[in-house]
Design a protein around this motif. Structure first.
Motif, PDB file in Angstrom:
ATOM      1  N   LEU A 183       0.831  -1.207   0.000  1.00 58.36           N
ATOM      2  CA  LEU A 183       0.000   0.000   0.000  1.00 58.36           C
ATOM      3  C   LEU A 183       0.862   1.253   0.000  1.00 58.36           C
ATOM      4  O   LEU A 183       0.393   2.336  -0.377  1.00 58.36           O
ATOM      5  CB  LEU A 183      -0.913   0.016   1.234  1.00 58.36           C
ATOM      6  N   HIS A 184       2.128   1.110   0.427  1.00 53.69           N
ATOM      7  CA  HIS A 184       2.975   2.293   0.604  1.00 53.69           C
ATOM      8  C   HIS A 184       4.272   2.262  -0.206  1.00 53.69           C
ATOM      9  O   HIS A 184       4.996   3.256  -0.225  1.00 53.69           O
ATOM     10  CB  HIS A 184       3.339   2.452   2.085  1.00 53.69           C
ATOM     11  N   GLY A 185       4.601   1.160  -0.833  1.00 55.05           N
ATOM     12  CA  GLY A 185       5.858   1.123  -1.578  1.00 55.05           C
ATOM     13  C   GLY A 185       6.114  -0.230  -2.199  1.00 55.05           C
ATOM     14  O   GLY A 185       5.343  -1.172  -2.032  1.00 55.05           O
ATOM     15  N   ASP A 186       7.228  -0.325  -2.927  1.00 53.74           N
ATOM     16  CA  ASP A 186       7.605  -1.592  -3.539  1.00 53.74           C
ATOM     17  C   ASP A 186       8.876  -2.121  -2.879  1.00 53.74           C
ATOM     18  O   ASP A 186       9.493  -1.457  -2.037  1.00 53.74           O
ATOM     19  CB  ASP A 186       7.804  -1.442  -5.055  1.00 53.74           C
ATOM     20  N   VAL A 187       9.287  -3.315  -3.285  1.00 56.69           N
ATOM     21  CA  VAL A 187      10.419  -3.981  -2.650  1.00 56.69           C
ATOM     22  C   VAL A 187      11.691  -3.150  -2.769  1.00 56.69           C
ATOM     23  O   VAL A 187      12.418  -2.946  -1.786  1.00 56.69           O
ATOM     24  CB  VAL A 187      10.629  -5.384  -3.268  1.00 56.69           C
ATOM     25  N   GLN A 188      11.972  -2.641  -3.967  1.00 56.95           N
ATOM     26  CA  GLN A 188      13.223  -1.920  -4.185  1.00 56.95           C
ATOM     27  C   GLN A 188      13.278  -0.629  -3.374  1.00 56.95           C
ATOM     28  O   GLN A 188      14.311  -0.303  -2.768  1.00 56.95           O
ATOM     29  CB  GLN A 188      13.394  -1.605  -5.670  1.00 56.95           C
ATOM     30  N   THR A 189      12.177   0.108  -3.339  1.00 55.12           N
ATOM     31  CA  THR A 189      12.153   1.370  -2.592  1.00 55.12           C
ATOM     32  C   THR A 189      12.407   1.137  -1.106  1.00 55.12           C
ATOM     33  O   THR A 189      13.197   1.848  -0.468  1.00 55.12           O
ATOM     34  CB  THR A 189      10.800   2.068  -2.783  1.00 55.12           C
ATOM     35  N   VAL A 190      11.750   0.126  -0.560  1.00 52.00           N
ATOM     36  CA  VAL A 190      11.913  -0.158   0.860  1.00 52.00           C
ATOM     37  C   VAL A 190      13.306  -0.694   1.145  1.00 52.00           C
ATOM     38  O   VAL A 190      13.944  -0.325   2.145  1.00 52.00           O
ATOM     39  CB  VAL A 190      10.841  -1.153   1.340  1.00 52.00           C
ATOM     40  N   GLN A 191      13.828  -1.543   0.261  1.00 56.21           N
ATOM     41  CA  GLN A 191      15.182  -2.067   0.451  1.00 56.21           C
ATOM     42  C   GLN A 191      16.202  -0.935   0.449  1.00 56.21           C
ATOM     43  O   GLN A 191      17.132  -0.918   1.264  1.00 56.21           O
ATOM     44  CB  GLN A 191      15.512  -3.086  -0.636  1.00 56.21           C
ATOM     45  N   ASP A 192      16.041   0.011  -0.444  1.00 57.76           N
ATOM     46  CA  ASP A 192      16.964   1.151  -0.515  1.00 57.76           C
ATOM     47  C   ASP A 192      16.880   1.994   0.758  1.00 57.76           C
ATOM     48  O   ASP A 192      17.899   2.471   1.279  1.00 57.76           O
ATOM     49  CB  ASP A 192      16.642   2.021  -1.730  1.00 57.76           C
ATOM     50  N   SER A 193      15.670   2.185   1.263  1.00 61.54           N
ATOM     51  CA  SER A 193      15.492   2.960   2.493  1.00 61.54           C
ATOM     52  C   SER A 193      16.183   2.280   3.665  1.00 61.54           C
ATOM     53  O   SER A 193      16.872   2.936   4.460  1.00 61.54           O
ATOM     54  CB  SER A 193      13.998   3.133   2.787  1.00 61.54           C
ATOM     55  N   LEU A 194      16.026   0.964   3.778  1.00 64.87           N
ATOM     56  CA  LEU A 194      16.678   0.224   4.853  1.00 64.87           C
ATOM     57  C   LEU A 194      18.202   0.277   4.715  1.00 64.87           C
ATOM     58  O   LEU A 194      18.924   0.455   5.706  1.00 64.87           O
ATOM     59  CB  LEU A 194      16.205  -1.232   4.841  1.00 64.87           C
ATOM     60  N   ALA A 195      18.693   0.129   3.485  1.00 70.52           N
ATOM     61  CA  ALA A 195      20.137   0.139   3.252  1.00 70.52           C
ATOM     62  C   ALA A 195      20.756   1.485   3.629  1.00 70.52           C
ATOM     63  O   ALA A 195      21.887   1.542   4.136  1.00 70.52           O
ATOM     64  CB  ALA A 195      20.424  -0.193   1.788  1.00 70.52           C
ATOM     65  N   ALA A 196      20.017   2.553   3.395  1.00 69.70           N
ATOM     66  CA  ALA A 196      20.526   3.888   3.715  1.00 69.70           C
ATOM     67  C   ALA A 196      20.751   4.059   5.216  1.00 69.70           C
ATOM     68  O   ALA A 196      21.542   4.904   5.640  1.00 69.70           O
ATOM     69  CB  ALA A 196      19.551   4.942   3.205  1.00 69.70           C
ATOM     70  N   GLN A 197      20.074   3.240   6.007  1.00 68.75           N
ATOM     71  CA  GLN A 197      20.245   3.301   7.460  1.00 68.75           C
ATOM     72  C   GLN A 197      21.107   2.147   7.980  1.00 68.75           C
ATOM     73  O   GLN A 197      21.180   1.931   9.189  1.00 68.75           O
ATOM     74  CB  GLN A 197      18.872   3.274   8.144  1.00 68.75           C
ATOM     75  N   GLY A 198      21.749   1.423   7.076  1.00 68.71           N
ATOM     76  CA  GLY A 198      22.662   0.366   7.479  1.00 68.71           C
ATOM     77  C   GLY A 198      22.008  -0.971   7.759  1.00 68.71           C
ATOM     78  O   GLY A 198      22.618  -1.858   8.363  1.00 68.71           O
ATOM     79  N   PHE A 199      20.760  -1.140   7.303  1.00 69.13           N
ATOM     80  CA  PHE A 199      20.029  -2.389   7.528  1.00 69.13           C
ATOM     81  C   PHE A 199      20.048  -3.167   6.220  1.00 69.13           C
ATOM     82  O   PHE A 199      19.343  -2.840   5.270  1.00 69.13           O
ATOM     83  CB  PHE A 199      18.590  -2.077   7.959  1.00 69.13           C
ATOM     84  N   LYS A 200      20.865  -4.231   6.169  1.00 70.52           N
ATOM     85  CA  LYS A 200      21.136  -4.936   4.915  1.00 70.52           C
ATOM     86  C   LYS A 200      20.132  -6.063   4.668  1.00 70.52           C
ATOM     87  O   LYS A 200      19.901  -6.900   5.540  1.00 70.52           O
ATOM     88  CB  LYS A 200      22.549  -5.523   4.932  1.00 70.52           C
ATOM     89  N   THR A 201      19.550  -6.082   3.465  1.00 68.83           N
ATOM     90  CA  THR A 201      18.587  -7.115   3.096  1.00 68.83           C
ATOM     91  C   THR A 201      18.793  -7.538   1.648  1.00 68.83           C
ATOM     92  O   THR A 201      19.537  -6.899   0.894  1.00 68.83           O
ATOM     93  CB  THR A 201      17.138  -6.609   3.244  1.00 68.83           C
TER      94      THR A 201
END
Length: 448
Positions: A183-201
């Protein structure tokens, strides 16, 4: 207890952490509460004294005893030492942490927040474990694989010569998986957001809406922007796939009959694009209350929560034939989640399994009334035992011939782009050994 005493007890010392592990194991044995709740309660109570390293060490120590439970019992019998949580913890320190007797005696001094001093009979018996490995040639396959007696026959029926491989995988470290809130985003957008904060997926292998954590450390998930904004939910990949197999769509009437805290309810709402009508039912009001918080954070507006008095609640009769999709995520033995909940395998027995099988049959008998003509009933468990799965469905279809079994491969291909991973087209079975996710069973039925 003063602040100074608490810090000396829990802040740094290995001896204090060992004592706390002993307290947690005793609480588990005495109360039967799930381990994760006991740990979260202890960590919350001691949040000012425990560092992340301490929490990790405590959880590792406690889980090691539970992951090696049956083998530890076997070894204690060999050295003629009475089994209890203390002796199992000490035996685990020798067999798995490779501690020696001198080290254990230094940790067990009886001082404040330390385990009691070791008795002469404990020292004499535990010396017999020095230099031994946790596995021994004389152990049966079930003992080496940490399979309780009450589940052994079912697992061997389900997996045959793959019994050892499947059980070994259920004793492995669980993955950390997350479902994207579409409802709020796709896999790539969320993965990039997490990576920017050091959360690797990385993207999950089968679920098109899943991410899997690849590195430990970094920020805690709840501290990330993606979690705070409701873009992501903690959910095992297998659970995501089961929710996708329901085939919920915008405009439908959908019921999640055993909704619990709402994990699959959230996934169904996203599939429905927040449209239509979604009902989350459960007999446990506290679980549904937790779902309320999660639904709000995820921005779900099409879900209604209904607390049922019992399996045959009058609401079911009133709602007969109204739903396009009904998901029964049935209460079960949880054998497919043993790698996350190793304590659960030792807290059940044959009688518990019989009660669960009877409850599942009752739920099917009641909830099938909700399905409209041409609608689908999806029966799912996080168990791998045939008694709770295939045999349950076979018995249901004999009694309710107006339902037919759908081809699981066809249903999969309607929703999921990855190749169908199942060995049978009558139902979907996922296992840690074969698919890298928790163990799940799902069967799709259609009302004529």
């Amino acid at each position: 207890m003063s602040d100074e005493q608490q810090k000396s007890a829990y802040g740094l010392g290995r001896a204090a952490r060992l004592n706390l592990a002993h307290e947690i194991l005793n609480e588990l044995a005495e109360t039967g509460r799930p381990l994760d709740r006991i740990l979260s309660g202890r960590f919350r109570h001691l949040q000012d004294q425990l560092e992340r390293r301490d929490r990790r060490d405590l959880e590792t120590r406690v889980r090691s005893v539970l992951l090696h439970y049956r083998r530890l019992l076997w070894w204690l019998k060999q050295v003629k030492l009475a089994p209890n949580m203390r002796t199992m913890l000490l035996a685990d320190m020798i067999l798995n942490a490779k501690a020696d007797i001198d080290q254990l005696q230094k940790l067990c001094t009886g001082a404040h927040n330390r385990m009691d001093m070791m008795r002469k009979e404990e020292i004499a018996a535990l010396k017999g474990l020095i230099g031994k490995e946790i596995n021994a040639p004389d152990m049966s396959e079930a003992i080496q694989c940490e399979c309780p007696d009450w589940a052994e026959a079912g697992f061997k029926q389900a997996f045959g010569d793959k019994f050892g491989d499947e059980m070994t995988a259920l004793n492995s470290k669980a993955t950390s998986d997350f479902r994207i809130n579409t409802l709020h985003g796709d896999v790539q957008t969320v993965q990039d957001s997490l990576a920017a904060q050091g959360f690797k997926t990385e993207p999950c292998a089968l679920s098109p809406i899943g991410l899997r954590q690849t590195e430990s450390g970094g920020p805690i998930l709840s501290e990330t922007e993606a979690f705070r904004q409701g873009w992501i939910e903690v959910q095992d990949e297998g659970s995501q796939l089961v929710a996708l197999m329901v085939g919920a769509k915008k405009g439908m009437q959908v019921a999640d009959f055993c909704a619990g805290a709402g994990g699959k309810t959230l996934a169904l709402a996203a599939d429905m694009e927040n449209g239509g009508h979604l009902v989350a039912c459960d007999v446990h009001s506290k679980r549904l209350q937790r779902a309320k918080t999660r639904l709000k954070r995820a921005g779900i507006v099409n879900a209604q929560r209904i607390v049922l008095e019992n399996t045959y609640d009058k609401w079911v009769k009133k709602s007969k034939g109204k739903f396009d999709r009904v998901l029964i995520d049935a209460p079960c033995s949880g054998t497919g989640t043993w790698r996350r909940n190793p304590d659960s395998k030792w807290s059940k027995d044959e009688n518990d399994l019989k009660e669960l099988i009877a409850l599942q049959a009752d739920i099917l008998k009641s909830a099938n009334r909700l399905v409209k003509s041409g609608g689908r009933l999806v029966y799912a468990t996080c168990s791998l035992l045939p008694e709770e799965n295939e045999q349950q469905i076979d018995a249901f279809l004999k009694e309710y011939p107006h339902f037919k079994r759908l081809n699981a491969k066809t249903v999969w291909e309607e929703r999921i782009p990855a190749p169908y991973p199942g060995q049978s087209e009558d139902f979907l079975r996922l296992t840690p050994h074969q698919h890298g996710c928790d163990g799940f069973f799902a069967c799709m039925l259609e009302r004529d």
